[in-house]
Design a protein around this motif. Structure first.
Motif, mmCIF file in Angstrom:
data_model
loop_
_atom_site.group_PDB
_atom_site.id
_atom_site.type_symbol
_atom_site.label_atom_id
_atom_site.label_comp_id
_atom_site.label_asym_id
_atom_site.label_seq_id
_atom_site.Cartn_x
_atom_site.Cartn_y
_atom_site.Cartn_z
ATOM 1 N N LEU A 313 -18.219 -89.658 64.568
ATOM 2 C CA LEU A 313 -18.055 -88.234 64.851
ATOM 3 C C LEU A 313 -16.839 -87.651 64.140
ATOM 4 O O LEU A 313 -16.857 -86.486 63.719
ATOM 5 N N ILE A 314 -15.792 -88.444 63.966
ATOM 6 C CA ILE A 314 -14.557 -87.937 63.373
ATOM 7 C C ILE A 314 -14.745 -87.583 61.900
ATOM 8 O O ILE A 314 -13.954 -86.821 61.330
ATOM 9 N N PHE A 315 -15.805 -88.100 61.270
ATOM 10 C CA PHE A 315 -16.048 -87.831 59.848
ATOM 11 C C PHE A 315 -16.878 -86.569 59.626
ATOM 12 O O PHE A 315 -16.963 -86.086 58.504
ATOM 13 N N TRP A 316 -17.503 -86.062 60.666
ATOM 14 C CA TRP A 316 -18.394 -84.908 60.509
ATOM 15 C C TRP A 316 -17.589 -83.629 60.291
ATOM 16 O O TRP A 316 -16.460 -83.501 60.774
ATOM 17 N N ASN A 317 -18.217 -82.679 59.611
ATOM 18 C CA ASN A 317 -17.569 -81.378 59.476
ATOM 19 C C ASN A 317 -17.840 -80.535 60.721
ATOM 20 O O ASN A 317 -18.784 -80.793 61.472
ATOM 21 N N ILE A 318 -17.022 -79.560 60.936
ATOM 22 C CA ILE A 318 -17.088 -78.754 62.156
ATOM 23 C C ILE A 318 -18.436 -78.050 62.301
ATOM 24 O O ILE A 318 -18.988 -77.966 63.398
ATOM 25 N N LYS A 319 -18.995 -77.590 61.200
ATOM 26 C CA LYS A 319 -20.274 -76.869 61.261
ATOM 27 C C LYS A 319 -21.378 -77.759 61.828
ATOM 28 O O LYS A 319 -22.171 -77.330 62.676
ATOM 29 N N ALA A 320 -21.419 -79.020 61.387
ATOM 30 C CA ALA A 320 -22.444 -79.953 61.881
ATOM 31 C C ALA A 320 -22.251 -80.236 63.369
ATOM 32 O O ALA A 320 -23.219 -80.295 64.133
ATOM 33 N N ILE A 321 -20.995 -80.407 63.786
ATOM 34 C CA ILE A 321 -20.727 -80.681 65.199
ATOM 35 C C ILE A 321 -21.125 -79.486 66.063
ATOM 36 O O ILE A 321 -21.754 -79.642 67.119
#
Length: 609
Positions: A313-321
């Motif tokens: 989860l820490i690698f995802w960009n904010i838009k995807a989260i």
């Protein structure tokens, strides 16, 4: 000597009997070379030789018996060689701008790196390849001009120069000090070649703070991780697969997943499993992710409870989260609901869980389960989203056979959603257990509707323990069905914290074991009431104001079920005002109309003349 230098530990220096040591060059050289294969690590660990006797510390003697050093002097030489190497690493790190505290920690906790530098220096073919001799560049380092100490300081300088030749700028030593193996440290240092050591140290400290400063205990994290794996029955995506591989590394160590929340125990495996972690920008990437998780309801001191259980989860960009989090608006998740779900089941944001989410909702819709009940069940027990639809349908069929369908099914899953994740054979065993106690299928279904959590209980550790308790206080096996039917919650009540204290209270009040068994048999919900909020005030009113005896509540234990302020006191004062005496059952067992008809509207035979 600079403020950041190690002092020379002269008490560890092995005296040489000859005036000057011989310089014995070795015949090979070896430098740190990074493995060519990309991450993750598949290279074999480079096996270094044990510490040799530093040739700079050896001396010759005319006495042939002194040519071979004794075991003690050999050990002292090896120990001293290591000490000098660690001092050299300390000095090298100081040159890079690292704090004294960090220099001391890194140099003391990177033994394999120190051994590698020591071996490299001693294996150089030609000592003259160094740009300065030991007697030249070190004159100013040794105030007394002693030749032997100048040679020793020269060895430290060679270690420092060798460290510079490696080209990793101290990162290998730092990564090893975090607990990584030397081969992993070398591989990761290669990927971090463009990052200076000081900001890397700062980043690691920040990462540890985010991942490991949680308020929950290590054991809680491990328990949740095992629960997540236990209830996963769908094909998984790459992110969940990587997380499981990370769990396996932790599980293989002493303490297993219970050590997941320990920085000392698991950070090395976190970095080895997700080496790109140290490439992330703390300010431009990690901090925005943490800030968003706080917005949706994950407290900062619980951030590790989410990230350690789902590191990708820490690698995802904010838009995807954001996109994946907003998907749960469909089940009425508002305000901090998403954060609460993430703390219970971080995998809800994974691709495989999100895809299964729609299928789960479709199954409930086909069974005509009220949407509000489904929404509540998923919010309170998001592990449902990791359940395969085939397993879910089987459980719904089993519940249907017991008469639990549609609206009633909605009530059951809203109250005890974890029941749907029960293993088929375990559910059938509970049904058979209740049938053995004396219930028919219809009554098993009624118990399921009233107390669904009973069917998610362990038979030996929970249900049988309560049966033994009831028999122990005097309830015969013939009376068990009636006692349990009135209050099935008995079977999931804690014996030591709930049931026994209530039994002891009644005995302290003067009731016999036989009296208590009679009360429980007649009105088993009795054992669910609070001692301080129900028993004490109602018994005090009964004995002191109503002037009745304990045997009155033995005869009518349901007395404790009525409100003291709304029913017991008002009716008592009405009867007292009309000079009427009656039993507790006569006073409280009638509805308002029946009470008024008997005691208020017509002359009563209970009146005292």
């Amino acid at each position: 000597m600079s403020a950041k230098s190690f002092p020379v530990l002269t008490h560890l220096i092995v005296p040489s009997p000859s005036p000057k040591p011989h310089l014995i060059p070795s015949t090979s050289s070896h430098f740190l070379s990074f493995p060519q294969n990309p991450l993750p690590f598949t290279t074999n660990v480079h096996h270094h030789k044990p510490f040799k006797i530093n040739p700079l510390l050896c001396s010759s003697s005319t006495n042939s018996s002194n040519n071979a050093p004794s075991d003690q002097s050999q050990s002292q030489s090896q120990s001293h060689s290591l000490t000098l190497t660690q001092q050299a690493i300390y000095d090298y790190l100081s040159e890079l701008g690292i704090s004294q505290e960090d220099c001391a920690f890194i140099s003391s906790n990177s033994p394999k790196y120190a051994q590698m530098l020591n071996d490299s220096v001693q294996d150089l073919e030609e000592w003259k390849s160094w740009s300065s001799s030991s007697s030249g560049s070190n004159k100013n380092d040794v105030g007394n001009g002693d030749g032997e100490e100048s040679v020793l300081i020269g060895f430290k300088e060679k270690v420092v120069r060798m460290a510079k030749e490696k080209g990793d700028n101290g990162k290998v030593a730092f990564l090893e000090s975090l607990g990584l193996s030397l081969s992993s440290a070398i591989s990761i240092a290669r990927s971090l070649s463009g990052e200076p050591l000081p900001p890397l140290i700062h980043k690691v400290k920040y990462m540890k703070e985010i991942f490991f400063s949680g308020s929950n205990t290590e054991r809680t994290l491990g328990k949740n991780g095992r629960r997540m794996m236990k209830h996963l029955s769908i094909p998984i995506d790459e992110d969940v697969q990587q997380t499981l591989a990370f769990f396996e590394k932790i599980e293989a160590r002493r303490g297993g997943l219970d050590m997941l929340g320990s920085s000392d125990a698991s950070f090395r495996y976190l970095v080895e499993s997700f080496p790109r972690l140290l490439l992330l920008s703390a300010e431009s990437h990690v901090k925005p992710v943490v800030d968003f998780l706080e917005i949706v309801g994950v407290p900062k001191d619980c951030m590790g409870n989410v990230l350690l259980l789902f590191p990708p989860l820490i690698f995802w960009n904010i838009k995807a989260i954001k996109t994946k989090a907003l998907a749960f608006e469909e089940i009425g998740a508002v305000d901090n609901d998403v954060g609460k779900m993430l703390l219970k089941y971080p995998w809800i944001l994974s691709t495989s869980i999100q895809e299964n989410y729609e299928e789960i909702l479709s199954v409930f819709n086909e069974e005509k389960v009220p949407k509000l009940s489904v929404d509540r069940a998923i919010r309170s027990w998001p592990h449902l989203l990791g359940c395969s639809t085939s397993k879910l349908k089987w459980m719904l069929d089993q519940l249907g056979e017991l008469g639990v369908e549609n609206k009633k099914l909605g009530q059951v899953i809203a109250k005890s959603p974890q029941l749907l994740l029960r293993k088929p054979q375990e559910f059938r065993q509970v049904v058979s257990f209740l049938e053995d106690v004396g219930f028919d299928r219809e009554n098993v279904g009624r118990i399921l509707g009233r107390c669904p959590e009973l069917f998610a209980s362990n038979i030996e550790r929970t249900l049988m323990k309560k049966i033994d308790f009831l028999i122990g206080i005097g309830i015969s096996k013939d009376h068990l069905p009636r006692t349990i039917k009135k209050y099935p919650e008995l079977l999931v009540s804690d014996v030591d914290r709930t049931l026994l204290p209530r039994i002891k209270y009644f005995m302290e009040m003067g009731l016999s074991k036989r009296d208590i068994a009679f009360m429980v048999r007649r009105f088993s919900p009795l054992l669910g009431y609070s001692i301080d909020e129900v028993f004490r005030p109602k018994l005090a009113f009964l004995l002191n104001t109503m002037e009745k005896s304990l045997q009155d509540v033995v005869a009518y234990p349901r007395y404790f079920s009525y409100s003291l302020e709304k029913k017991i006191k008002p009716r008592f004062w009405v009867l007292k005002g009309r000079n009427i005496e009656c039993s507790l059952e006569e006073m409280l067992g009638k509805n308002d109309d029946e009470f008024a008809t008997e005691f208020l509207l017509a002359p009563s035979a209970h009146s005292h003349q």
